[in-house]
Design a protein around this motif. Sequence first.
Motif, PDB file in Angstrom:
ATOM      1  N   TRP A 152      -6.223   2.354   3.617  1.00  0.00           N
ATOM      2  CA  TRP A 152      -6.542   0.964   3.278  1.00  0.00           C
ATOM      3  C   TRP A 152      -6.912   0.187   4.539  1.00  0.00           C
TER       4      TRP A 152
ATOM      5  N   GLY B 135       0.534   4.068  -2.915  1.00  0.00           N
ATOM      6  CA  GLY B 135       0.314   5.483  -2.665  1.00  0.00           C
ATOM      7  C   GLY B 135       1.380   6.376  -3.266  1.00  0.00           C
TER       8      GLY B 135
ATOM      9  N   VAL C  65      -6.005  10.583  -5.987  1.00  0.00           N
ATOM     10  CA  VAL C  65      -6.564   9.603  -5.045  1.00  0.00           C
ATOM     11  C   VAL C  65      -8.069   9.402  -5.198  1.00  0.00           C
TER      12      VAL C  65
ATOM     13  N   ARG D  72       0.838  -1.203   0.000  1.00  0.00           N
ATOM     14  CA  ARG D  72       0.000   0.000   0.000  1.00  0.00           C
ATOM     15  C   ARG D  72       0.875   1.256   0.000  1.00  0.00           C
TER      16      ARG D  72
ATOM     17  N   THR E 259      -1.982   6.460   2.470  1.00  0.00           N
ATOM     18  CA  THR E 259      -2.679   5.482   1.634  1.00  0.00           C
ATOM     19  C   THR E 259      -2.772   4.145   2.357  1.00  0.00           C
TER      20      THR E 259
ATOM     21  N   VAL F 142      -5.628  12.545   1.402  1.00  0.00           N
ATOM     22  CA  VAL F 142      -5.302  11.174   1.004  1.00  0.00           C
ATOM     23  C   VAL F 142      -6.019  10.180   1.909  1.00  0.00           C
TER      24      VAL F 142
END
Length: 625
Positions: free
Chosen positions: A494, A254, A366, A250, A490, A541
């Motif tokens: 997640w 990102g 994003v 992740r 990010t 984000v």
Amino acid sequence: MAGHASTLDPVALPHGAAARLAIGADRLLGGALEAVAAALVLAEILILGAGVTARYVFHAPIIWTDELASILFLWLSMLGAVVALRRGEHMRMTGLVTRVGPRPRALLEALALTASLAFVLLVLHHALEYAQEEAFIVTLALEISNAWRASALPVGLALMVPVGLVRLLRLGQPVAVALAAVLTAALVLAFWWAGPVLRPLGQVNLLVFFVGVVAVNVFAGVPIAFSFALATFGYLACTTSTPLLVVVGRLDEGMSHLILLAVPLFVFLGALIEMTGMARAMIGFLASLLGHVRGGLSYVLIGAMYLVSGISGSKIADMAAIAPVLFPEMKARGAKPGDLVALLSATGAQTETIPPSIVLITIGSVTGVSIAALFTGGMVPALVLGLCLCFVVWRRYRHEDLSHITRPSWAQVARLAVVALPAIALPFIIRAAVVEGVATATEVSTIGIGYAVLMGLLVYRQFDWRRIGPMLADTASLTGAIIFIVGCATAMAWGLTQSGFSQDLARLMAAIPGGAYGFLAVSIVAFIVLGSVLEGIPAIVLFGPLLFPLARDAGVHEVHYAMVVIFAMGIGLFAPPFGVGYYGACATSKVNPDEGLRYIWGYVAALLVGLVLVAAIPWFSIGFL
């Protein structure tokens, strides 16, 4: 976007042969890192510039430019993050750190580093494993192993270890460093041992990690990126059975949005504008038009930030270009330094939506909203807030004595207009290139850089070649700080999504009375608070992917919602006591923050009025789409 550099400068350089050897090695490593990172920024400019030229001028697209730029961008971001760690330029909240005594401050400074190193050491093995997994993937255009790109993650993280250790050594506080290291290790082990107790708690763990751990770290002065990373790693490691390789995946996801490549290019473009004298030319022309009007130079400040923000993308660069030019004359006319810094800070919030804003680019990357639409939609809302600020200026300066001010002749104004015309044209060239399809939002900055170089060399005759290297290195450092935050946020977003938080949030937001306007009102309050604590990019984000779909469901146009959210975050970012953008404005202006407090609230009220108008009248944001 305004970054707030942390201050981890040494209190006293340590003595001894080992210390001198370590610091000497750090200088060599730091010099090499900065040189490589600067070279990567230059390479990105040349690669994307070559791609635009080949496609638009020669009608012969080079198919591998985007892929090569993406590979190099991850290396630039990771090495830039290492440079930022070495310089102490990762964004962090220092409100508590700067208000405590010398001993607690030394401990907090050491904790900021030991906590960051703890995450690096915890995740480094998984980063190596991730790079090995990526070796089996072959890129489409260049047909090389994806490990060439993914290796940037373990290499960058590994380099953070010696850099962080030397920064600890440079603190010159062995007791504080030892105590911080013990405290960090104890907390990591405590959470690890508490895993069996935490797992049955379910979504209560979201409060423990994503509120509690993040808040404690942020207020203790741990860089925001590492605060997010520690919370995410801790949540997944202690409360789920998710493979920790996912954290690195992740993080990579990102940091690998190609649209984010616009960040270093526009930051460098902003530095070029200041260095070539283009910003000074614009300000000189505006001052000749309005300098003889009551409060005229304050109007010039608002207009200059509007124009320069359209070129730079970095709020600190905008302020640094304008304050030294305008403030001396404004002070000579009797303006109070506190009022000047308050207005400068307010214009920072006002101009957040003017393209090519880094926050706009981040939102597009994003949430999937069209960058071209965001660029078009950002102009009028910023003008609305600017007019609200102008009203406050008119109220405050309507009795200003201008009897000693000489009005320039029309011939002088015309001469300054001719000088400023190439500089004023740049924002329009950039926007036209995107709208007409000459270049993407990522590539268009190379057109601006080429134009600025030509104007500096041929028109303004101001181009100091010796400053290019340091400017490239500064760009790499700021890029690393920003993109590493995006990557860590990010990963955190997640983790929140996998926990089911997004579904709960959707139900909560859907239940808000008032339809679209109720949703906008709650969003405004939430993002003012988030903007003051997290700054714009981490907040967007983290929450953009969750809230933009909800806005669509509530009947709010995505571009309209983006403008409202950006202004709300901007007000939080530039309003004291928490907004770090305000302190950035004070640092740039060399004014004590206390002096601006009595003046800024009138400007904040004007910004809030403007924000309500933008939220209530969608046409301001979407009328020209």
